[in-house]
Design a protein around this motif. Structure first.
Motif, PDB file in Angstrom:
ATOM      1  N   ARG A   1       0.494  -1.337  -0.533  1.00  0.00           N
ATOM      2  CA  ARG A   1      -0.104   0.296   0.085  1.00  0.00           C
ATOM      3  C   ARG A   1       0.429   1.465   0.014  1.00  0.00           C
ATOM      4  NH1 ARG A   1      -4.438   1.248   4.159  1.00  0.00           N
ATOM      5  NH2 ARG A   1      -5.253   2.470   1.927  1.00  0.00           N
ATOM      6  N   THR A   2       2.061   1.099  -0.884  1.00  0.00           N
ATOM      7  CA  THR A   2       2.725   1.873  -0.800  1.00  0.00           C
ATOM      8  C   THR A   2       1.979   3.457  -2.204  1.00  0.00           C
ATOM      9  OG1 THR A   2       4.268   1.591  -2.450  1.00  0.00           O
ATOM     10  CG2 THR A   2       4.932   0.966  -0.590  1.00  0.00           C
ATOM     11  N   SER A   3       2.600   4.674  -1.890  1.00  0.00           N
ATOM     12  CA  SER A   3       1.692   5.571  -3.050  1.00  0.00           C
ATOM     13  C   SER A   3       2.607   6.240  -3.191  1.00  0.00           C
ATOM     14  CB  SER A   3       0.196   6.358  -2.506  1.00  0.00           C
ATOM     15  OG  SER A   3       0.450   7.225  -1.091  1.00  0.00           O
ATOM     16  N   GLU A   4       2.496   7.350  -4.367  1.00  0.00           N
ATOM     17  CA  GLU A   4       4.002   8.806  -4.244  1.00  0.00           C
ATOM     18  C   GLU A   4       4.083   9.255  -3.532  1.00  0.00           C
ATOM     19  OE1 GLU A   4       4.349  11.806  -8.027  1.00  0.00           O
ATOM     20  OE2 GLU A   4       3.764  10.373  -8.698  1.00  0.00           O
ATOM     21  N   GLN A   5       2.561   9.740  -3.049  1.00  0.00           N
ATOM     22  CA  GLN A   5       1.926  10.820  -1.961  1.00  0.00           C
ATOM     23  C   GLN A   5       3.117  10.325  -0.206  1.00  0.00           C
ATOM     24  OE1 GLN A   5      -1.588  12.410  -1.366  1.00  0.00           O
ATOM     25  NE2 GLN A   5      -0.965  13.381   1.535  1.00  0.00           N
ATOM     26  N   GLY A   6       2.920   8.507  -0.128  1.00  0.00           N
ATOM     27  CA  GLY A   6       2.838   8.215   1.069  1.00  0.00           C
ATOM     28  C   GLY A   6       4.817   8.495   1.221  1.00  0.00           C
ATOM     29  N   LEU A   7       5.293   7.460  -0.090  1.00  0.00           N
ATOM     30  CA  LEU A   7       6.587   8.088   0.115  1.00  0.00           C
ATOM     31  C   LEU A   7       7.116   9.581  -0.226  1.00  0.00           C
ATOM     32  CD1 LEU A   7       7.208   4.899  -2.740  1.00  0.00           C
ATOM     33  CD2 LEU A   7       7.259   4.935  -0.527  1.00  0.00           C
ATOM     34  N   ALA A   8       6.577  10.394  -1.052  1.00  0.00           N
ATOM     35  CA  ALA A   8       7.243  11.904  -0.748  1.00  0.00           C
ATOM     36  C   ALA A   8       7.121  12.137   0.642  1.00  0.00           C
ATOM     37  CB  ALA A   8       6.157  12.631  -1.247  1.00  0.00           C
ATOM     38  N   GLU A   9       6.123  11.796   1.599  1.00  0.00           N
ATOM     39  CA  GLU A   9       5.749  12.253   2.945  1.00  0.00           C
ATOM     40  C   GLU A   9       7.081  11.863   4.110  1.00  0.00           C
ATOM     41  OE1 GLU A   9       2.128  11.408   3.392  1.00  0.00           O
ATOM     42  OE2 GLU A   9       1.236  13.258   2.908  1.00  0.00           O
ATOM     43  N   VAL A  10       7.197  10.236   3.754  1.00  0.00           N
ATOM     44  CA  VAL A  10       8.252   9.931   4.722  1.00  0.00           C
ATOM     45  C   VAL A  10       9.513  10.259   4.464  1.00  0.00           C
ATOM     46  CG1 VAL A  10       6.038   7.446   5.437  1.00  0.00           C
ATOM     47  CG2 VAL A  10       8.241   7.847   3.500  1.00  0.00           C
ATOM     48  N   ALA A  11       9.870  10.437   3.310  1.00  0.00           N
ATOM     49  CA  ALA A  11      11.171  10.939   3.040  1.00  0.00           C
ATOM     50  C   ALA A  11      10.660  12.699   3.414  1.00  0.00           C
ATOM     51  CB  ALA A  11      11.555  11.017   1.285  1.00  0.00           C
ATOM     52  N   GLY A  12       9.599  13.068   2.900  1.00  0.00           N
ATOM     53  CA  GLY A  12      10.591  14.650   4.242  1.00  0.00           C
ATOM     54  C   GLY A  12      10.692  14.787   5.741  1.00  0.00           C
ATOM     55  N   LEU A  13      10.703  13.019   6.560  1.00  0.00           N
ATOM     56  CA  LEU A  13      10.303  13.045   7.043  1.00  0.00           C
ATOM     57  C   LEU A  13      12.747  12.604   7.847  1.00  0.00           C
ATOM     58  CD1 LEU A  13       7.170  11.134   8.717  1.00  0.00           C
ATOM     59  CD2 LEU A  13       7.988  13.897   9.033  1.00  0.00           C
ATOM     60  N   GLY A  14      13.135  12.623   6.522  1.00  0.00           N
ATOM     61  CA  GLY A  14      14.451  12.357   6.094  1.00  0.00           C
ATOM     62  C   GLY A  14      14.378  10.554   5.969  1.00  0.00           C
ATOM     63  N   VAL A  15      13.270   9.765   5.589  1.00  0.00           N
ATOM     64  CA  VAL A  15      13.626   8.325   5.691  1.00  0.00           C
ATOM     65  C   VAL A  15      14.783   7.764   3.928  1.00  0.00           C
ATOM     66  CG1 VAL A  15      12.089   6.316   5.147  1.00  0.00           C
ATOM     67  CG2 VAL A  15      11.575   8.418   6.738  1.00  0.00           C
ATOM     68  N   LEU A  16      15.437   7.307   3.997  1.00  0.00           N
ATOM     69  CA  LEU A  16      15.758   7.052   2.813  1.00  0.00           C
ATOM     70  C   LEU A  16      14.564   6.463   1.996  1.00  0.00           C
ATOM     71  CD1 LEU A  16      19.953   7.029   3.543  1.00  0.00           C
ATOM     72  CD2 LEU A  16      17.866   9.209   2.867  1.00  0.00           C
ATOM     73  N   LEU A  17      14.223   6.264   1.102  1.00  0.00           N
ATOM     74  CA  LEU A  17      14.119   4.964   0.262  1.00  0.00           C
ATOM     75  C   LEU A  17      14.832   4.517  -0.738  1.00  0.00           C
ATOM     76  CD1 LEU A  17      10.990   7.327  -0.872  1.00  0.00           C
ATOM     77  CD2 LEU A  17      10.837   6.282   0.994  1.00  0.00           C
ATOM     78  N   LEU A  18      15.412   3.082  -0.109  1.00  0.00           N
ATOM     79  CA  LEU A  18      16.509   2.793  -0.907  1.00  0.00           C
ATOM     80  C   LEU A  18      15.417   1.319  -1.746  1.00  0.00           C
ATOM     81  CD1 LEU A  18      19.158   2.957   1.905  1.00  0.00           C
ATOM     82  CD2 LEU A  18      18.906   4.456  -0.396  1.00  0.00           C
ATOM     83  N   SER A  19      16.340   0.568  -3.176  1.00  0.00           N
ATOM     84  CA  SER A  19      15.863   0.083  -3.407  1.00  0.00           C
ATOM     85  C   SER A  19      16.859  -1.670  -2.825  1.00  0.00           C
ATOM     86  CB  SER A  19      16.153  -0.529  -5.309  1.00  0.00           C
ATOM     87  OG  SER A  19      17.866  -0.710  -5.372  1.00  0.00           O
ATOM     88  N   LEU A  20      16.046  -2.453  -3.186  1.00  0.00           N
ATOM     89  CA  LEU A  20      17.275  -4.062  -2.271  1.00  0.00           C
ATOM     90  C   LEU A  20      18.315  -4.038  -3.084  1.00  0.00           C
ATOM     91  CD1 LEU A  20      16.625  -6.060  -0.605  1.00  0.00           C
ATOM     92  CD2 LEU A  20      14.977  -7.237  -2.568  1.00  0.00           C
ATOM     93  N   ASP A  21      18.816  -3.466  -4.443  1.00  0.00           N
ATOM     94  CA  ASP A  21      19.684  -4.108  -5.047  1.00  0.00           C
ATOM     95  C   ASP A  21      21.038  -2.885  -4.275  1.00  0.00           C
ATOM     96  OD1 ASP A  21      19.732  -5.341  -5.972  1.00  0.00           O
ATOM     97  OD2 ASP A  21      19.101  -4.138  -8.118  1.00  0.00           O
ATOM     98  N   GLU A  22      20.046  -1.758  -3.781  1.00  0.00           N
ATOM     99  CA  GLU A  22      20.774  -0.343  -2.935  1.00  0.00           C
ATOM    100  C   GLU A  22      21.597  -0.752  -0.818  1.00  0.00           C
ATOM    101  OE1 GLU A  22      19.993   3.406  -4.892  1.00  0.00           O
ATOM    102  OE2 GLU A  22      18.131   2.496  -3.363  1.00  0.00           O
ATOM    103  N   ILE A  23      20.073  -1.727  -1.200  1.00  0.00           N
ATOM    104  CA  ILE A  23      20.029  -2.161   0.575  1.00  0.00           C
ATOM    105  C   ILE A  23      21.234  -3.970   0.348  1.00  0.00           C
ATOM    106  CG2 ILE A  23      19.604  -3.965   2.302  1.00  0.00           C
ATOM    107  CD1 ILE A  23      18.301  -0.978   2.591  1.00  0.00           C
ATOM    108  N   ARG A  24      21.089  -4.294  -0.453  1.00  0.00           N
ATOM    109  CA  ARG A  24      22.358  -5.498  -0.712  1.00  0.00           C
ATOM    110  C   ARG A  24      23.683  -4.833  -0.415  1.00  0.00           C
ATOM    111  NH1 ARG A  24      18.136  -8.432  -4.723  1.00  0.00           N
ATOM    112  NH2 ARG A  24      17.529 -10.312  -3.560  1.00  0.00           N
TER     113      ARG A  24
END
Length: 217
Positions: free
Chosen positions: A188-211
């Motif tokens: 249940r992600t959304s473009e707005q939801g992801l933008a909002e948490v990113a605004g709190l300082g949450v990094l949005l990373l791909s699984l490849d970036e995590i690995r």
């Protein structure tokens, strides 16, 4: 990897941990009260778990358990549960973590221990914690568990971004953890939801970036 220019936000992978939120059978997409999209992101969630497990970094599965009648549930769910509906009921098949989440042989949930505020260890650095409300830190042993292991960076995956993951991200930020989310491993992600948490300082990373981060560590 994505370039993070703010040193206050960059993850410290050598001192990181993975937090999974509510990845239980009763919340899978096809369950009677499941969350749409949760089954669909399960392969990415499991892949994240396997990456942290292989790196020897802690994995904490944070779960819900609703007693019959809903006495320990959020107010918004008490009406439903008071009708006799069983959802993530202690001891039920639906309360168990989704297939592939736990190391083999998979342990059953110790509901009595978890409801009492204890930590169930299911692997060398893998644990289960019960949360009574949306956030993973609210009246749980999670912060003590992480602090005891020197963790300062958290990666979140799991079920239903608008509710429990979002609340948990905010709580983690309030406790000065460095925080990341893997959008492909959250339902249940959304473009707005992801933008909002990113605004709190949450990094949005791909699984490849995590690995890559774990490998570099």
């Amino acid at each position: 990897m994505a370039i993070v220019t703010d040193p206050h936000l960059a993850l410290h992978f050598p001192t990181s941990a993975l937090i999974t939120i509510d990845v239980q059978r009763d919340f899978l997409s096809d369950a009677p009260y499941g969350i749409p999209g949760t089954t669909e992101v399960l392969p990415e969630v499991v892949a994240a778990v396997e990456a942290f497990r292989a790196a020897g970094r802690p994995v904490v599965h944070v779960i819900r358990l609703y007693e019959k009648g809903g006495g320990n549930a959020d107010r918004v769910r008490r009406g439903l549960l008071s009708t006799g509906v069983e959802l993530a009921t202690p001891g039920s098949h639906g309360s168990r973590l989704a297939p592939g989440m736990l190391p083999e042989p998979a342990a059953d949930l110790d509901h009595e221990l978890l409801l009492g505020g204890g930590v169930q260890q299911v692997g060398p650095a893998e644990f289960i914690v019960y949360k009574p409300r949306w956030g993973a830190f609210y009246e749980t042993p999670l912060q003590d568990l992480l602090t005891a292991r020197g963790v300062d960076s958290l990666v979140f995956v799991g079920c239903n971004l608008p509710n429990c993951p979002r609340a948990s991200l905010i709580e983690a930020s309030e406790r000065d953890f460095r925080v990341a989310l893997v959008p492909s491993a959250v339902s249940r992600t959304s473009e707005q939801g992801l933008a909002e948490v990113a605004g709190l300082g949450v990094l949005l990373l791909s699984l490849d970036e995590i690995r890559a981060g774990l490998a570099a560590a």
